[in-house]
Design an enzyme around this catalytic site. Structure first.
Site, PDB file in Angstrom:
ATOM      1  N   ASP A  61      47.288  26.367  32.970  1.00  0.00           N
ATOM      2  CA  ASP A  61      47.447  26.821  34.357  1.00  0.00           C
ATOM      3  C   ASP A  61      46.239  26.430  35.202  1.00  0.00           C
ATOM      4  O   ASP A  61      45.710  27.237  35.965  1.00  0.00           O
ATOM      5  CB  ASP A  61      47.667  28.335  34.406  1.00  0.00           C
ATOM      6  CG  ASP A  61      48.234  28.787  35.757  1.00  0.00           C
ATOM      7  OD1 ASP A  61      48.994  28.007  36.368  1.00  0.00           O
ATOM      8  OD2 ASP A  61      47.915  29.892  36.201  1.00  0.00           O
TER       9      ASP A  61
ATOM     10  N   VAL B 299      41.134  43.361  36.956  1.00  0.00           N
ATOM     11  CA  VAL B 299      39.882  42.634  36.761  1.00  0.00           C
ATOM     12  C   VAL B 299      38.770  43.395  37.487  1.00  0.00           C
ATOM     13  O   VAL B 299      38.895  43.691  38.677  1.00  0.00           O
ATOM     14  CB  VAL B 299      39.972  41.190  37.291  1.00  0.00           C
ATOM     15  CG1 VAL B 299      38.700  40.417  36.929  1.00  0.00           C
ATOM     16  CG2 VAL B 299      41.196  40.491  36.737  1.00  0.00           C
TER      17      VAL B 299
ATOM     18  N   GLY C  47      39.949  42.014  41.286  1.00  0.00           N
ATOM     19  CA  GLY C  47      41.315  41.571  41.560  1.00  0.00           C
ATOM     20  C   GLY C  47      42.272  42.173  40.558  1.00  0.00           C
ATOM     21  O   GLY C  47      41.894  42.986  39.716  1.00  0.00           O
ATOM     22  N   ALA C  48      43.530  41.773  40.653  1.00  0.00           N
ATOM     23  CA  ALA C  48      44.560  42.266  39.744  1.00  0.00           C
ATOM     24  C   ALA C  48      45.496  41.129  39.404  1.00  0.00           C
ATOM     25  O   ALA C  48      45.664  40.190  40.178  1.00  0.00           O
ATOM     26  CB  ALA C  48      45.330  43.420  40.380  1.00  0.00           C
ATOM     27  N   GLY C  49      46.116  41.210  38.247  1.00  0.00           N
ATOM     28  CA  GLY C  49      47.050  40.174  37.829  1.00  0.00           C
ATOM     29  C   GLY C  49      48.156  40.763  36.994  1.00  0.00           C
ATOM     30  O   GLY C  49      48.254  41.987  36.814  1.00  0.00           O
ATOM     31  N   GLY C  50      49.017  39.890  36.470  1.00  0.00           N
ATOM     32  CA  GLY C  50      50.161  40.346  35.725  1.00  0.00           C
ATOM     33  C   GLY C  50      49.790  41.090  34.452  1.00  0.00           C
ATOM     34  O   GLY C  50      50.518  41.955  33.991  1.00  0.00           O
ATOM     35  N   MET C  51      48.647  40.765  33.848  1.00  0.00           N
ATOM     36  CA  MET C  51      48.268  41.386  32.585  1.00  0.00           C
ATOM     37  C   MET C  51      47.354  42.586  32.763  1.00  0.00           C
ATOM     38  O   MET C  51      47.131  43.332  31.812  1.00  0.00           O
ATOM     39  CB  MET C  51      47.591  40.355  31.672  1.00  0.00           C
ATOM     40  CG  MET C  51      48.581  39.399  31.028  1.00  0.00           C
ATOM     41  SD  MET C  51      47.769  38.140  30.024  1.00  0.00           S
ATOM     42  CE  MET C  51      47.015  39.154  28.758  1.00  0.00           C
TER      43      MET C  51
END
Length: 784
Positions: free
Chosen positions: A138, A30, A23-27
Site C-alpha cells: 500500500d 494511532v 490519527g485513526a484507521g481501520g485497525m
C-alpha cells in the site's frame, strides 16, 4: 498537529506513556507515545474485536516480526511491539514530517529533479523492506512522510497482516485505488514488483499532481490500471521512461529496485537534465515544501497529555443507531474562540493539517468560508436553438419524475478488490480528516459555536456545507477538494478536510450533473447551458459546448475525450482540452440520454429513453449493438467481468461483447419482497455482487453472474441513488433522509446518518469519509 486524549483512551501502553492522538484507521487508534526516557513514538493500538480474532493474531505476530527486521534510512521502523498483549500494539519511529499527499495537494506538482530525488529515497526504502521479506502493498502519497533529510516510508508490512482481519473477510484486497498493481486487482501472487508499480504511480502523482490513471471511482481506476496505459504526458522525458517501466502490466517486465536506484541517480544520456539532487542537500525538495517540513520539524511536541474539554450533550436518537435530525436555531450564536491544542483535528502520522471549522452545536450549521474568489458567471455560453426553447418555454427547468430523478452517475460501482490500508490514518489528499459536528441548515446565517468536538466514530458528521437550494448531485473528490452542484445554479469547490469553500461558479442554470476531474480541468453539465470545462483550481471557464437539450447526468472522460448525453436525443464525444465535437450519436425517437455513459475497453455503453442500451465504438461513435430495455431506462450502466448491468422495472445483465441478455430479475417473478411494480435504481458492482435500490424502500444484493438474490435491506422510503461500495460496506442513500452503511456480506445495518431531508444523489467515498448531498440544501461529510 495532535488531538487531546478522550476519556476512553489509554494513558499507558506497555512502557509508553500516551500523550496525544495522531490519527485513526481501520485497525485501531494511532497515538503519540513517549518512552520512559522521553523518546517519541507512533504507537498503534489494535481494536479489541480484531485482537480477539485468532487468525488475525497469528498473522499479526508474523508480520510484526518481519517488519522489525527492516532497518533502512528511509523507513519509519518498528521499535517495539506486543502483538499478544491486551491490547495488541506496536510502536514505530515517530517522524515529525509532512505527508507527500499533503505537500502535493498544497503546493502542486514537483519538478523532475526533485521527483527523482524522492524516488531514490523511496527505492532505497523498498530495498530495505524487501530485504526483510516484507511487501508493502500500500505504498501511496499518504504513506510517505517528508523529513528535512529525506522521505520516510511508513506502514510497511502491516497491511499484509490485515488480510486475516474481519475487515477483509468479505473478499477485499489491501491497497488504494490508483496505486494498486494489476496483480493485486486480479488476484494473482503479489511480490516486490507490486511495490515497484506503486512507486511508479507515486512518482507520477508527485510530478503531475494527479495519478497516472486519472481520477474517478475505484472501479474506473482499477479498470485503467489493469487494461489501459497510464497518462504520463506531463512528465519530463527521463522521469517518464522510468515511471513507464515501473507501470508495466506484467510484474516480470518491471525494473528491480536496485536498477531503479541506479537510473534515478544517474543522468540520462538521452536527456539534458542535471544530476538528481542528493537527499542530504537542503534543496532536495521544492522550496515551499522544504519550508513547511522544516517548520513542522521545529515545532515542539507535547510532553504530557493535553486536557480534553468535557463532551457536549448529544441529541437523543429517534431510532436505534440513527442520529436525530437537529432543529434550526436562532442566528445569535457567539463566534468561536481561538482553537486550542485539543481542538485540532486528526491528521496523518506526521502531517500538518490545516485548521478545520470549529465544530458546531448540534442545532447550528457551520458557515462556509467566503473569503476565496468567486468565479464569474457563465451567461456567455453559446445560444441554444429555437427548437430547444420550444421544448422548454421560459427556460424553466422541468420537474423531474421519480424515474428521471434516478440520475445514474457513471462509475459509482466500486470494483472487486477495493481496499484501504489497515493502518490508514486520515488522508488529507483523499479528503478525509476533520472534527465531527452536528449541523442543520436553517434560514439564519450559519455561524460557528464554542461546542467541543464529539468523539469520532462511524456515522458521525464531520462538517456540512450549506447552499441556497437542494443538492442532488453526487460529489466528486479530487486532490483534496469536493466538487458538487446545487439547484441554486452554482458549482462549488469545497475543501474536503475542512468544509471551507474554495470557489463557486454561477453557471446560470440548475446543475443536475456531477463533475469529473481530469488533470486541471473539471467537466460538468447543466440544465440549459450544455457542457462546461472549468479550471479545477480557480473555477474559471475554459470552454463551453452547447447542446440542444439539458445535460442531466455526469459526463465521462476517457483518453482525452468527454462523453456526455443530452435530452436532445444525442450522445456527444467532445475533445476534453478544446471543447470541439469529435462525433455525436443520434438515438431513436424520444431517445433522450439522461443517464451517464460508461467507457470500458474502447466501448461507450449508455442507456436511452428510446428503451435501449447502446454500445458504441469510443473512437468513431459507430454502433456495435443495441439491447432493448423494457419499461424505460432508469440508470447508467455498470460494467464488470464482461457484463453490463442496467436497470428499469427490471435489472438486466447483458454480455458486454455481444449485447445478448445473460439474465434479468424483477419483483413479480423472483422472490424480491413486495409487489413487482417497482423501478430499480442504478446498479453498482463489487466482488461479484450487484447492489441496486428500488422505488419502494429496498436495497438488494444479487449475484452478478446469476442474478440470484443474496439479501434485501429495508429502508423507510425510495432508494434512488447508486450505492457506493468500499471495504466490505455498502453506502446507500434513501429518500427517508438517511445515509445507510450496510454490511456487504450480510445485509445488516452498521450505522445510519440522518440529514434534514431526502437524499436522491449517490454518496461518494474518499478515504475515511463519505460525502453526500441532501435536499435540505447541504453537502455533508460523514465519518465512515
Amino acid at each position: 498537529m495532535f488531538d487531546g486524549l478522550e476519556p476512553e483512551d489509554p494513558r499507558q501502553v506497555g512502557r509508553y506513556r500516551i500523550v496525544a492522538r495522531i490519527g485513526a484507521g481501520g485497525m485501531g487508534q494511532v497515538y503519540l507515545g513517549r518512552s520512559p526516557g522521553g523518546r517519541p513514538v507512533a504507537l498503534k493500538v489494535v481494536r479489541p474485536e480484531l485482537a480477539r480474532d485468532v487468525d488475525f493474531r497469528r498473522r499479526f505476530v508474523r508480520e510484526v516480526t518481519a517488519a522489525r527486521r527492516v532497518n533502512g534510512a528511509f523507513t519509519a521502523g518498528v521499535v517495539d511491539a506486543e502483538p499478544d498483549g491486551s491490547p495488541a500494539w506496536l510502536a514505530t519511529v515517530y517522524v515529525s514530517g509532512v505527508s507527500l499527499g499533503e505537500a502535493v495537494a498544497r503546493y502542486g506538482p514537483w519538478q523532475a529533479g526533485h521527483v527523482l530525488a524522492l524516488g531514490a529515497g523511496l527505492a532505497e526504502a523498498l530495498e530495505a523492506i524487501h530485504a526483510a521479506g516484507v511487501v508493502h502493498r500500500d505504498l501511496k502519497p499518504s504513506n510517505v512522510l517528508l523529513a528535512p533529510d529525506g522521505p520516510r516510508v511508513i506502514d510497511f508490512g502491516i497491511s499484509t497482516a490485515s488480510e486475516a482481519s474481519a475487515l477483509t473477510h468479505t473478499g477485499t484486497t489491501i491497497g488504494t485505488p490508483g496505486f494498486m498493481s494489476p496483480e493485486q486487482l486480479t488476484g494473482r501472487p503479489v511480490g516486490p514488483a507490486s511495490d515497484v508499480f506503486a512507486l511508479g504511480a507515486v512518482l507520477a502523482h508527485t510530478a503531475a499532481g494527479i495519478g497516472p490513471f486519472g481520477t474517478g471511482t475505484p472501479h474506473a481506476l482499477h479498470f485503467r490500471a489493469v487494461y489501459e496505459e497510464p497518462d504520463l504526458d506531463a512528465l519530463a522525458p527521463q522521469l517518464r521512461r522510468i515511471v513507464a517501466a515501473c507501470l508495466a502490466k506484467e510484474p516480470d517486465q518491471r525494473p528491480t529496485v536496485a536498477d531503479l536506484l541506479h537510473r534515478m541517480t544517474t543522468p540520462d544520456e538521452e536527456d539534458t537534465a542535471e544530476a538528481t539532487p542528493l537527499l542530504t542537500e537542503p534543496d532536495w525538495m521544492p522550496e515551499a515544501v522544504g519550508r513547511l517540513v522544516r517548520e513542522k520539524a521545529a515545532t515542539p511536541m507535547p510532553r504530557n497529555p493535553a486536557s480534553k474539554p468535557a463532551p457536549a450533550a448529544q441529541p437523543t436518537p429517534t431510532a436505534p443507531d440513527v442520529p436525530a435530525a437537529p432543529t434550526p436555531t436562532a442566528p445569535d450564536v457567539p463566534a468561536a474562540p481561538t482553537p486550542t491544542t485539543a481542538d485540532i483535528p486528526v491528521a496523518p502520522h506526521g502531517a500538518t493539517p490545516e485548521p478545520l471549522l470549529k465544530p458546531a452545536a448540534p442545532a447550528t450549521p457551520a458557515a462556509p468560508d467566503t473569503s476565496p474568489v468567486t468565479a464569474p458567471a457563465l451567461h456567455d455560453a453559446p445560444t441554444r436553438t429555437a427548437d430547444h426553447a420550444s421544448r422548454n418555454p421560459g427556460g424553466t427547468p422541468p420537474h423531474l419524475s421519480r424515474r428521471g430523478a434516478l440520475v445514474a452517475l457513471a462509475g459509482t460501482a466500486a470494483a472487486a478488490g477495493l481496499g484501504i490500508a489497515a493502518w490508514k490514518t486520515a488522508d488529507r489528499g483523499s479528503g478525509s480528516a476533520g472534527s465531527p459536528s452536528a449541523l442543520q441548515p436553517s434560514a439564519s446565517k450559519p455561524v460557528r459555536t464554542t461546542t467541543p468536538p464529539a468523539p469520532r466514530k462511524p456515522g458521525r458528521q464531520l462538517w456540512a456545507f450549506p447552499t441556497e437550494d437542494e443538492v442532488k448531485t453526487e460529489p466528486t473528490v479530487a486532490n483534496g477538494v469536493v466538487y458538487f452542484g446545487s439547484n441554486d445554479h452554482n458549482l462549488y469547490a469545497v475543501d474536503a478536510a475542512t468544509g471551507r469553500k474554495r470557489w463557486s461558479l454561477d453557471t446560470g442554470s440548475v446543475v443536475y450533473s456531477s463533475s469529473v476531474v481530469v488533470g486541471d480541468l473539471l467537466h460538468v453539465g447543466t440544465h440549459s447551458n450544455g457542457l462546461y470545462a472549468v479550471d479545477a483550481a480557480t473555477g474559471r471557464k475554459r470552454w463551453a459546448f452547447a447542446t440542444d437539450g439539458s445535460t442531466f447526468a455526469s459526463p465521462v472522460v476517457a483518453d482525452g475525450v468527454v462523453y456526455a448525453g443530452s435530452t436532445d436525443e444525442h450522445l456527444y464525444a467532445v475533445d476534453a482540452l478544446t471543447g470541439k465535437k469529435k462525433w455525436s450519436f443520434r438515438c431513436g425517437r424520444n431517445g433522450m440520454v439522461t443517464e451517464s455513459p460508461v467507457v470500458a475497453n474502447g466501448v461507450v455503453y449508455f442507456g436511452s429513453d428510446d428503451n435501449h442500451l447502446y454500445a458504441l465504438d469510443a473512437e468513431t461513435g459507430k454502433r456495435r449493438w443495441a439491447f432493448p430495455v423494457h419499461d424505460g431506462v432508469n440508470s447508467a450502466p455498470a460494467v464488470a467481468d464482461g457484463l453490463v448491468h442496467i436497470s428499469s422495472m427490471r435489472l438486466y445483465a447483458v454480455n458486454a461483447a455481444t449485447g445478448k441478455e445473460r439474465w434479468f430479475r424483477d419483483g413479480a417473478k423472483y422472490t424480491i419482497p413486495g409487489a413487482g411494480n417497482r423501478s430499480l435504481g442504478p446498479p453498482a458492482v463489487a466482488g461479484g455482487v450487484v447492489y441496486a435500490g428500488d422505488s419502494i424502500e429496498y436495497l438488494f444484493a444479487l449475484d452478478a453472474a446469476t442474478g440470484r438474490k443474496r439479501w434485501a435491506f429495508e429502508t423507510e422510503s425510495s432508494v434512488f441513488s447508486a450505492p457506493a461500495v468500499a471495504d466490505g460496506v455498502v453506502y446507500v442513500c434513501s429518500d427517508d433522509s438517511h445515509l445507510y452503511a450496510v454490511d456487504a456480506r450480510t445485509g445488516k445495518k452498521r450505522w445510519a446518518f440522518r440529514t434534514g431531508a431526502g437524499l436522491e444523489c449517490s454518496p461518494t467515498v474518499a478515504g475515511d469519509v463519505v460525502y453526500v448531498g441532501s435536499k435540505d440544501h447541504s453537502l455533508y461529510a460523514v465519518q465512515r
